[in-house]
Design a protein around this motif. Structure first.
Motif, PDB file in Angstrom:
ATOM      1  N   VAL A 146       0.847  -1.215   0.108  1.00  0.00           N
ATOM      2  CA  VAL A 146      -0.147  -0.058   0.193  1.00  0.00           C
ATOM      3  C   VAL A 146       1.016   1.347   0.184  1.00  0.00           C
ATOM      4  O   VAL A 146       1.793   1.320   0.806  1.00  0.00           O
ATOM      5  N   GLU A 147       0.701   2.114  -0.993  1.00  0.00           N
ATOM      6  CA  GLU A 147       1.525   3.438  -1.006  1.00  0.00           C
ATOM      7  C   GLU A 147       0.526   4.484  -0.875  1.00  0.00           C
ATOM      8  O   GLU A 147      -0.284   4.559  -1.852  1.00  0.00           O
ATOM      9  N   GLY A 148       1.197   5.491  -0.117  1.00  0.00           N
ATOM     10  CA  GLY A 148       0.312   6.687  -0.213  1.00  0.00           C
ATOM     11  C   GLY A 148       1.017   7.570   0.836  1.00  0.00           C
ATOM     12  O   GLY A 148       1.606   7.330   1.553  1.00  0.00           O
ATOM     13  N   ALA A 149       0.903   9.044   0.799  1.00  0.00           N
ATOM     14  CA  ALA A 149       1.465  10.033   1.541  1.00  0.00           C
ATOM     15  C   ALA A 149       2.851   9.927   1.703  1.00  0.00           C
ATOM     16  O   ALA A 149       3.601  10.192   2.464  1.00  0.00           O
ATOM     17  N   GLY A 150       3.265   9.469   0.254  1.00  0.00           N
ATOM     18  CA  GLY A 150       4.982   9.288   0.198  1.00  0.00           C
ATOM     19  C   GLY A 150       5.417   8.218   0.924  1.00  0.00           C
ATOM     20  O   GLY A 150       6.825   8.199   1.109  1.00  0.00           O
ATOM     21  N   HIS A 151       4.902   6.899   1.641  1.00  0.00           N
ATOM     22  CA  HIS A 151       5.281   6.066   2.097  1.00  0.00           C
ATOM     23  C   HIS A 151       4.797   4.626   1.675  1.00  0.00           C
ATOM     24  O   HIS A 151       3.866   4.584   0.985  1.00  0.00           O
ATOM     25  N   ARG A 152       5.222   3.652   1.855  1.00  0.00           N
ATOM     26  CA  ARG A 152       4.959   2.390   1.485  1.00  0.00           C
ATOM     27  C   ARG A 152       4.896   1.345   2.625  1.00  0.00           C
ATOM     28  O   ARG A 152       5.926   1.447   3.595  1.00  0.00           O
ATOM     29  N   VAL A 153       3.751   0.648   2.801  1.00  0.00           N
ATOM     30  CA  VAL A 153       3.663  -0.434   3.771  1.00  0.00           C
ATOM     31  C   VAL A 153       3.483  -2.013   2.706  1.00  0.00           C
ATOM     32  O   VAL A 153       2.465  -1.699   2.053  1.00  0.00           O
ATOM     33  N   VAL A 154       4.113  -2.745   3.148  1.00  0.00           N
ATOM     34  CA  VAL A 154       3.988  -4.126   2.532  1.00  0.00           C
ATOM     35  C   VAL A 154       3.534  -5.306   3.772  1.00  0.00           C
ATOM     36  O   VAL A 154       4.152  -5.089   4.734  1.00  0.00           O
ATOM     37  N   TYR A 155       2.515  -5.653   3.360  1.00  0.00           N
ATOM     38  CA  TYR A 155       1.748  -6.720   4.072  1.00  0.00           C
ATOM     39  C   TYR A 155       2.054  -7.957   3.413  1.00  0.00           C
ATOM     40  O   TYR A 155       1.434  -8.068   2.115  1.00  0.00           O
ATOM     41  N   THR A 156       2.920  -8.660   3.685  1.00  0.00           N
ATOM     42  CA  THR A 156       3.405  -9.926   3.038  1.00  0.00           C
ATOM     43  C   THR A 156       1.958 -11.339   2.866  1.00  0.00           C
ATOM     44  O   THR A 156       2.055 -11.834   1.958  1.00  0.00           O
ATOM     45  N   ALA A 157       0.945 -11.070   4.149  1.00  0.00           N
ATOM     46  CA  ALA A 157      -0.027 -12.185   3.985  1.00  0.00           C
ATOM     47  C   ALA A 157       1.086 -13.345   4.238  1.00  0.00           C
ATOM     48  O   ALA A 157       2.077 -13.389   4.854  1.00  0.00           O
ATOM     49  N   ASP A 158       0.651 -14.654   3.698  1.00  0.00           N
ATOM     50  CA  ASP A 158       1.366 -15.807   3.708  1.00  0.00           C
ATOM     51  C   ASP A 158       2.307 -15.916   2.334  1.00  0.00           C
ATOM     52  O   ASP A 158       1.644 -15.897   1.218  1.00  0.00           O
ATOM     53  N   ILE A 159       3.560 -16.087   2.746  1.00  0.00           N
ATOM     54  CA  ILE A 159       4.605 -16.301   1.483  1.00  0.00           C
ATOM     55  C   ILE A 159       5.562 -17.373   1.853  1.00  0.00           C
ATOM     56  O   ILE A 159       5.980 -17.795   2.783  1.00  0.00           O
ATOM     57  N   VAL A 160       5.743 -17.887   0.415  1.00  0.00           N
ATOM     58  CA  VAL A 160       7.039 -18.719   0.385  1.00  0.00           C
ATOM     59  C   VAL A 160       7.999 -18.419  -0.588  1.00  0.00           C
ATOM     60  O   VAL A 160       7.759 -18.994  -1.933  1.00  0.00           O
ATOM     61  N   PRO A 161       9.048 -17.953  -0.345  1.00  0.00           N
ATOM     62  CA  PRO A 161       9.966 -17.579  -1.365  1.00  0.00           C
ATOM     63  C   PRO A 161      10.351 -18.708  -2.199  1.00  0.00           C
ATOM     64  O   PRO A 161      10.953 -18.222  -3.358  1.00  0.00           O
TER      65      PRO A 161
END
Length: 395
Positions: A146-161
């Motif tokens: 989520v990007e807004g107000a000049g900043h970014r938040v990454v929420y990975t949920a469940d991931i498997v690289p």
């Protein structure tokens, strides 16, 4: 400034939910339930009334990320619900198992609410942009930025690289990374765990029970098993759809998995347990065909292997605790080296771990000092030009 409300899954496993707001637009990421909990603890802790949510995004159709959808609709949420086609297809089965029956009867998400997207698309809600990417966890599963107000938040949920089955798209750089910490500081690579599971199953090739979620881990298990096996008959169509979904499975695995599924025997609840390994869903013995299958296996002394998270009090947890079932983790979340690498790729930002208890968060903090190990459900974090602040202002 961006504000991040931790509504579930922090210092605990289950009811995963995050809200990100720039002060004018609020987006909610996931709406899960906590298996084994009751009352208010079963659902996310809402920071604000649902009427103030502008859009809801669902990462995938596992119960700890989607199980509260009907509950939110009962609370009055009538806005858009963004998900992939695969998540929409799996949603009814998950809600049938984990939603309150009264909510399920009256408040199933309406088709006009659901907005479909493909992993890799960027969506816009108000002044916020929501980037998505394949998570490597299940077919159609995604992470969100989520990007807004000049900043970014990454929420990975469940991931498997490093999944042997599902591709994952790289995470972008960000100011705050909300990372899948399900395994805490576990360093053992997924390939080694898969080898251990393959050897265990080969040792019981004449009959054993493998409870597994319908999506995600089932294909990981099929890839790891090197002997003929059976599946609960109702799984076949869903597994086939997952294998053949566009760009959802590593190309070199599609043929192998398709051939193994075609060769698998069908089994139905009530039939004698087969003389081969048997996959049934769900993975905890809480719902679906695995519940009666576990009861039958326990009565018959049939070998049982559990391979994922087992909430306290679940049938699977009881069997492991009593020594009546084996447990080997099939990695469907990141291990310690993978999470360290993800944090580096994201630019070494401030870090919050989700889907993990306090003890495991403390252990992970020893390896990644940027982790805010004390972050808990109910906390609010603010991201401005200088730093990331944290305080708790809702219960």
């Amino acid at each position: 400034m961006l504000q991040v409300d931790l509504q579930g899954g922090f210092g605990e496993k289950g009811r995963t939910s995050v809200v990100v707001s720039d002060g004018s637009t609020r987006v909610m990421l996931d709406a899960g339930i906590k298996v084994g909990a009751t009352g208010d603890e079963y659902y996310p802790v809402l920071a604000r009334p649902v009427a103030e949510i502008d859009a809801l995004f669902i990462s995938h159709a596992h119960e700890d990320h989607i199980g509260a959808l009907c509950h939110l609709r009962r609370q009055g949420y009538a806005g858009p619900i963004y998900m992939t086609e695969e998540t929409r297809a799996e949603m009814p089965a998950t809600l049938a198992q984990y939603a309150d029956p009264a909510d399920l009867a009256e408040y199933m998400p309406q088709s006009e609410q659901i907005r479909l997207f493909r992993p890799g698309e960027t969506l816009t809600v108000g002044a916020l942009n929501v980037e998505t990417g394949a998570s490597g966890h299940v077919v159609g599963g995604v992470w969100f930025c989520v990007e807004g107000a000049g900043h970014r938040v990454v929420y990975t949920a469940d991931i498997v690289p490093e999944s042997a089955v599902f591709p994952m798209q790289p995470l972008p750089a960000c100011d705050l990374l909300i990372l899948d910490a399900s395994y805490g500081a576990d360093p053992i690579p997924g390939a080694e765990r898969a080898r251990q599971i393959g050897e265990w199953v080969a040792g019981y090739a004449d009959g054993c029970l493998l409870p597994t979620p319908l999506s995600g881990r089932s294909l990981e298990l099929m890839a790891a098993i090197g002997v003929p096996f059976a599946i609960e008959a109702g799984m076949r169509a869903a597994l086939s759809a997952q294998i053949h979904a566009p760009d959802a499975v590593h190309k070199d695995r599609v043929k192998v998995l398709s051939e193994r599924l075609d060769a698998a025997r069908d089994w139905n609840v009530g039939e004698p347990l087969p003389a081969c390994p048997l996959l049934v869903h769900d993975g905890m013995g809480v719902a679906g065909p695995s519940r009666p299958a576990l009861e039958a296996a326990e009565s018959a002394g049939f070998p049982i292997l559990l391979s994922g998270h087992l909430p306290a009090g679940s049938p699977g947890a009881r069997l492991v605790d009593e020594g009546r079932a084996a447990w080997i983790r099939m990695p469907t979340h990141p291990t310690l080296p993978e999470n360290t690498a993800l944090w580096e790729v994201a630019g070494r930002p401030r870090l919050i771990g989700h889907s993990c208890d306090a003890t495991s968060l403390d252990a992970l903090h020893q390896h990644i000092p940027a982790l805010m190990a004390g972050a808990r459900t109910g906390d609010t974090h603010q991201i401005d030009k200088e730093t990331t602040h944290a305080h708790s202002d809702f219960q």
